[in-house]
Design an enzyme around this catalytic site. Sequence first.
Site, PDB file in Angstrom:
ATOM      1  N   ASP A 110      41.521 -43.139 -65.793  1.00  0.00           N
ATOM      2  CA  ASP A 110      41.410 -42.159 -66.869  1.00  0.00           C
ATOM      3  C   ASP A 110      41.195 -40.769 -66.270  1.00  0.00           C
ATOM      4  OD1 ASP A 110      40.726 -40.497 -68.925  1.00  0.00           O
ATOM      5  OD2 ASP A 110      39.244 -41.829 -69.828  1.00  0.00           O
ATOM      6  N   HIS A 163      37.127 -42.748 -79.886  1.00  0.00           N
ATOM      7  CA  HIS A 163      36.298 -43.922 -79.613  1.00  0.00           C
ATOM      8  C   HIS A 163      35.094 -43.993 -80.556  1.00  0.00           C
ATOM      9  CE1 HIS A 163      38.307 -43.560 -75.578  1.00  0.00           C
ATOM     10  NE2 HIS A 163      38.509 -44.833 -75.863  1.00  0.00           N
ATOM     11  N   GLY A 164      34.606 -45.191 -80.781  1.00  0.00           N
ATOM     12  CA  GLY A 164      33.375 -45.366 -81.538  1.00  0.00           C
ATOM     13  C   GLY A 164      33.589 -45.677 -83.010  1.00  0.00           C
ATOM     14  N   ALA A 182      41.157 -47.831 -81.393  1.00  0.00           N
ATOM     15  CA  ALA A 182      41.949 -48.395 -82.494  1.00  0.00           C
ATOM     16  C   ALA A 182      41.161 -49.327 -83.421  1.00  0.00           C
ATOM     17  CB  ALA A 182      43.164 -49.133 -81.924  1.00  0.00           C
ATOM     18  N   ASP A 212      38.815 -50.943 -67.787  1.00  0.00           N
ATOM     19  CA  ASP A 212      39.048 -49.962 -68.848  1.00  0.00           C
ATOM     20  C   ASP A 212      38.432 -48.601 -68.472  1.00  0.00           C
ATOM     21  OD1 ASP A 212      39.858 -49.142 -71.413  1.00  0.00           O
ATOM     22  OD2 ASP A 212      37.921 -49.684 -72.300  1.00  0.00           O
TER      23      ASP A 212
HETATM   24  P1  13P Z   1      37.149 -48.384 -80.333  1.00  0.00           P
HETATM   25  O1  13P Z   1      35.878 -47.628 -80.153  1.00  0.00           O
HETATM   26  O2  13P Z   1      37.937 -47.863 -81.477  1.00  0.00           O
HETATM   27  O3  13P Z   1      36.922 -49.853 -80.432  1.00  0.00           O
HETATM   28  O4  13P Z   1      38.060 -48.114 -79.021  1.00  0.00           O
HETATM   29  C1  13P Z   1      37.873 -48.896 -77.871  1.00  0.00           C
HETATM   30  C2  13P Z   1      38.654 -48.381 -76.714  1.00  0.00           C
HETATM   31  O5  13P Z   1      39.535 -47.540 -76.815  1.00  0.00           O
HETATM   32  C3  13P Z   1      38.318 -48.952 -75.404  1.00  0.00           C
HETATM   33  O6  13P Z   1      39.054 -48.378 -74.385  1.00  0.00           O
HETATM   34  O1  G3H Z   2      36.407 -46.818 -74.511  1.00  0.00           O
HETATM   35  C1  G3H Z   2      35.315 -47.237 -74.210  1.00  0.00           C
HETATM   36  C2  G3H Z   2      34.874 -48.566 -74.611  1.00  0.00           C
HETATM   37  O2  G3H Z   2      34.500 -48.579 -75.952  1.00  0.00           O
HETATM   38  C3  G3H Z   2      33.798 -49.036 -73.685  1.00  0.00           C
HETATM   39  O3  G3H Z   2      32.566 -48.504 -74.006  1.00  0.00           O
HETATM   40  O4  G3H Z   2      31.827 -47.479 -71.838  1.00  0.00           O
HETATM   41  O5  G3H Z   2      30.169 -48.101 -73.621  1.00  0.00           O
HETATM   42  O6  G3H Z   2      31.327 -49.875 -72.292  1.00  0.00           O
HETATM   43  P1  G3H Z   2      31.407 -48.482 -72.876  1.00  0.00           P
HETATM   44 ZN    ZN Z   3      39.476 -46.294 -74.753  1.00  0.00          ZN
END
Ligand code: 13P
Ligand code: G3H
Ligand code: ZN
Length: 307
Positions: free
Chosen positions: A104, A180-181, A212, A81
């Site tokens: 990304d 995010h978050g 999401a 990710d």
């Molecule tokens: P959330 O913070 O909404 O759970 O998003 C997670 C995400 O997009 C990970 O790539």
């Molecule tokens: O989009 C990011 C995810 O929520 C992962 O978060 O980079 O803190 O592991 P992280």
């Molecule tokens: Zn993300």
Amino acid sequence: MLVTLSEALKKACKGRYAVGAFNVNNLEAIQAVMDASEAERSPVILSTSEGAIQYAGMEELGLLARLAAARTKVPVVFHLDHGKDVALIETAIKSGLYTSVMFDGSSLPFEENVKATSRLVKLAHKHGVSLEAELGAIAGIEDFVSVEAKDAHLTQPSQATTFVRRTGCDALAIAVGTSHGAYKFKKASELDFPRLKALAEAVNVPLVLHGASSVPSWVKSLCTKFGCEIAGAKGVSEAHVKKAVGLGVCKVNVDTDLRIAFDAGIRKFLATHPQVIDPREILAPAKALMTRVVRQKMRLLGSSGKG
Ligand code: 13P
Ligand code: G3H
Ligand code: ZN
């Protein structure tokens, strides 16, 4: 059964449902997500961020995920990710562990994003790995002071068409107002649905909705009841997630909701069992809560029964 992102998303888009990509950082999260996937007979994406790899190790997470995938009949994608470190993405592609990676390049100028993405797509395909790319800045609509600023940051459909054609990416992460978050909106959940609709028409690869999480009220209440300070947390409403899937989103990324569930489970258990010191006893309810959240999400995305 281990599958590539392309395989999983092709079926999802055709069947008009979305596959959930759940961020996992440890054994318990992998078990929790896989328990949900088995119970719902749902395809699933196990996502590891660069932070997850730093925390737990690429091989450690990869071997756990591949073992889980080998033991089930449901389709499982093992995904990197938000890869930003090109060397790490290359390692992931060549590791033989991942069936999908995300590059990304959203913070790069358009031409640089196209160039870097195209190069990684070629490498990924050579190794039988899918590649998700990103165009646009994933940020809440409230963050924009003007229509012009919003248009400059959210994904533009005409640019997305060109980007997908020039890069050959297998899926596209788009910016339509999610972030995010846990703190996505100060007021109500708000996404740019006309833009999402236009993107679905403009792009011929599966669309991905990041950021999401919904911050379900029952999980938030449980968490705050036992001391977690997230009173202002607000996610994308479940109705909006469902609407986005209806408009053509085929992959939905969720991390925050799992974090809150894990946190709530641990806080409640420790507060009500001060005499227990066995980590297995402490983590079991946290795992169960994550499974509950993931099962609800799979039903919302329409992926239950599709595995
Ligand atoms: P959330 O913070 O909404 O759970 O998003 C997670 C995400 O997009 C990970 O790539
Ligand atoms: O989009 C990011 C995810 O929520 C992962 O978060 O980079 O803190 O592991 P992280
Ligand atoms: Zn993300």
